[in-house]
Design a protein around this motif. Structure first.
Motif, mmCIF file in Angstrom:
data_model
loop_
_atom_site.group_PDB
_atom_site.id
_atom_site.type_symbol
_atom_site.label_atom_id
_atom_site.label_comp_id
_atom_site.label_asym_id
_atom_site.label_seq_id
_atom_site.Cartn_x
_atom_site.Cartn_y
_atom_site.Cartn_z
ATOM 1 N N UNK A 175 -65.361 20.183 24.760
ATOM 2 C CA UNK A 175 -65.734 18.920 25.395
ATOM 3 C C UNK A 175 -65.479 17.721 24.495
ATOM 4 N N UNK A 176 -65.154 17.946 23.230
ATOM 5 C CA UNK A 176 -64.743 16.847 22.337
ATOM 6 C C UNK A 176 -63.269 16.973 21.960
ATOM 7 N N UNK B 144 -68.904 23.410 23.853
ATOM 8 C CA UNK B 144 -69.267 22.077 23.343
ATOM 9 C C UNK B 144 -68.146 21.473 22.481
ATOM 10 N N UNK C 205 -78.865 25.111 24.881
ATOM 11 C CA UNK C 205 -78.858 26.345 25.695
ATOM 12 C C UNK C 205 -77.564 27.131 25.521
ATOM 13 N N UNK C 206 -76.446 26.395 25.364
ATOM 14 C CA UNK C 206 -75.150 27.052 25.213
ATOM 15 C C UNK C 206 -75.089 27.836 23.900
ATOM 16 N N UNK D 132 -81.242 20.099 30.761
ATOM 17 C CA UNK D 132 -80.590 19.268 29.735
ATOM 18 C C UNK D 132 -79.069 19.360 29.858
ATOM 19 N N UNK D 133 -78.574 20.559 30.184
ATOM 20 C CA UNK D 133 -77.124 20.716 30.327
ATOM 21 C C UNK D 133 -76.633 19.896 31.518
ATOM 22 N N UNK E 122 -68.144 20.529 30.227
ATOM 23 C CA UNK E 122 -69.571 20.866 30.126
ATOM 24 C C UNK E 122 -70.038 21.586 31.391
ATOM 25 N N UNK F 264 -80.109 25.119 32.854
ATOM 26 C CA UNK F 264 -80.996 24.250 32.074
ATOM 27 C C UNK F 264 -80.799 22.782 32.469
ATOM 28 N N UNK G 122 -76.496 16.111 30.889
ATOM 29 C CA UNK G 122 -75.336 15.680 30.098
ATOM 30 C C UNK G 122 -74.073 15.660 30.958
ATOM 31 N N UNK H 88 -73.881 13.064 23.539
ATOM 32 C CA UNK H 88 -74.085 13.792 24.803
ATOM 33 C C UNK H 88 -73.862 15.293 24.618
ATOM 34 N N UNK H 89 -72.788 15.618 23.902
ATOM 35 C CA UNK H 89 -72.461 17.035 23.708
ATOM 36 C C UNK H 89 -73.523 17.717 22.843
ATOM 37 N N UNK I 23 -73.107 29.791 30.946
ATOM 38 C CA UNK I 23 -74.488 30.116 30.590
ATOM 39 C C UNK I 23 -75.259 30.657 31.801
ATOM 40 N N UNK J 284 -76.702 16.942 22.781
ATOM 41 C CA UNK J 284 -77.863 17.146 23.657
ATOM 42 C C UNK J 284 -77.629 18.319 24.619
ATOM 43 N N UNK J 285 -76.373 18.502 24.986
ATOM 44 C CA UNK J 285 -75.993 19.565 25.934
ATOM 45 C C UNK J 285 -76.017 20.956 25.288
ATOM 46 N N UNK J 286 -75.800 20.977 23.964
ATOM 47 C CA UNK J 286 -75.455 22.235 23.284
ATOM 48 C C UNK J 286 -76.541 23.311 23.160
#
Lengths: 183, 242
Positions: free
Chosen positions: B29-30, B26, A83-84, B218-219, B125, B216, B222, A76-77, B132, A79-81
């Motif tokens: 988030x882990x 990111x 744009x960031x 996609x963000x 996230x 975005x 997630x 998931x992270x 962003x 896929x999120x990353x």
């Protein structure tokens, strides 16, 4: 045999994670997705080493939630990353280190030999340290060092505690009433 | 002791808010939901052989939960507030891993780990999405549209343990309280304070007000997937516990 599945999953995800250092997101996604192979239940021994003992790995009911969440959130992270990371201006190798970091989290749980749990913790510290050092906020290098030193202190104390017990297998781990080196 | 440092429990916690807040989002988030939480698995796994004083660890975990919850109220920075909240939740996880009954302890540890991991990853996230799209880390500037507010509500309610599998995990922790009045009082305080700070943060976000935010897809996808997971997993929980 679970050891064969473990080695296969390690080979695929490891090679793809290294490829992701150059290729970026697609290879990192494939690397983390390949880690789903680790979820096949089983138990096996990779090798028997002097002093350290049998290097055993296993996957079962108790480990499933911890490993599955690590891999699913890793996906998931990832896929999120994009744009960031564009916002940060981070290069492709970020994704490769991310995949190696997720692999290290999986290893932390899969290994039943506590010396190898320590080694997995080391991989997790080094990969996360690199990402904080290069892409963190604020006084990122100070924060990265602070994190590295404290995480190392934690891991080292864990290893020392394990060594004092005289047993490196999680299955037979028992704190020694009088540590071997003191008697 | 090594595992406790890595979990960031009270007294050896001060590195955690720095590292988890200043890491690239990111990674936060882990790092915050998964990495430190895995240490609870090893505390649970090794406790039989280690001979640790479980009741003392349980109380220490609850005290960490209260202390971590109080830390959250000093923050205006979205990521730092979430990092402080991790200290609180690691306290709950330590308490879960220290319940005397091994089976209840495992269920509490695993369920709290999973619930916290998804909720905290979703909120980190979400904080990253604001970095962003609005270039802000202040939760008081986190303007929202309906979709962002929904994701925030799902994340904060799960983090609070008011619903989703987090509620079941907290209930298991409550059943493991050692039989003493002071431990029971501390447990109530810990379980309530971890809920109150989450609602406090959600209120801070709500007060930022409605506004146009471009982000975005996609963000957001997630964030929403992670925020919804603690509720969807409620359906799977009976199968897993059976």
């Amino acid at each position: 045999m679970y050891s064969d599945i473990f080695l296969l999953a390690t080979a695929i995800s490891g090679v793809l994670a290294l490829a992701a250092l150059r290729l970026g997101l697609p290879a990192a996604l494939a690397a983390v997705a390949a880690m789903l192979l680790f979820l096949v239940p089983g138990k096996g021994a990779l090798a028997a080493l002097p002093y350290v003992g049998e290097v055993s790995v296993s996957m079962g009911y108790h480990k499933l939630p911890f490993v599955a969440v690590s891999v699913i959130l890793g996906l998931l992270v990832a896929l999120y990353s994009p744009p960031y990371l564009r916002h940060l201006g981070a290069p492709n190798w970020y994704y490769g280190v991310h995949a190696l970091y997720v692999l290290s989290l999986v290893y932390v749980v899969l290994f039943d030999n506590l010396v190898f749990v320590f080694l997995a913790l080391e991989l997790s510290i080094i990969t996360s340290f690199l990402l904080i050092w290069y892409f963190g906020y604020g006084n990122r290098r100070f924060v990265a060092l602070l994190y590295f030193v404290w995480a190392q202190a934690g891991s080292m104390l864990f290893l020392i505690g394990v060594a004092l017990s005289g047993s490196f297998s999680a299955g037979t781990f028992a704190a020694a009433a009088s540590p071997p080196c003191w008697s | 002791m090594g595992l406790l440092i890595k979990m960031g429990t009270a007294g050896v916690h001060f590195w955690l808010p720095y590292a988890h807040a200043e890491a690239p989002t990111p990674l936060s988030a882990l790092l915050s939901p998964v990495h430190v939480g895995l240490m609870a698995y090893w505390i649970w796994r090794l406790r039989a052989g280690a001979g640790w004083p479980l009741d003392a660890l349980f109380i220490y975990g609850l005290a960490t939960a209260v202390y971590g919850s109080l830390l959250v109220f000093r923050e205006a920075d979205f990521k730092r507030a979430l990092a402080d909240s991790t200290v609180a939740n690691m306290g709950l996880l330590l308490a879960a891993a220290s319940i005397r009954d091994g089976a209840i302890s495992y269920a509490a540890t695993a369920i709290l780990f999973v619930g916290h991991a998804f909720a905290k990853a979703a909120l980190f996230m979400l904080a990253g999405l604001y970095i962003v799209s609005l270039n802000t880390r202040s939760i008081g500037e986190a303007r929202w549209d309906g979709r962002l507010l929904a994701a925030g509500a799902l994340g904060f309610v799960a983090l609070a343990g008011l619903f989703g599998i987090n509620l079941i995990g907290k209930a298991y922790v409550a059943t493991g309280v050692p039989p003493s009045l002071s431990a029971a009082a501390l447990a109530v305080f810990a379980l309530v304070s971890t809920a109150v700070y989450s609602l406090y943060l959600f209120n801070q976000m709500y007060r930022a007000g409605e506004g146009e935010v471009e982000y975005p897809a996609a963000m957001y996808a997630a964030v929403l997937a992670a925020a919804a997971a603690p509720y969807l997993l409620l359906l799977a929980l009976p199968l897993w516990l059976a």
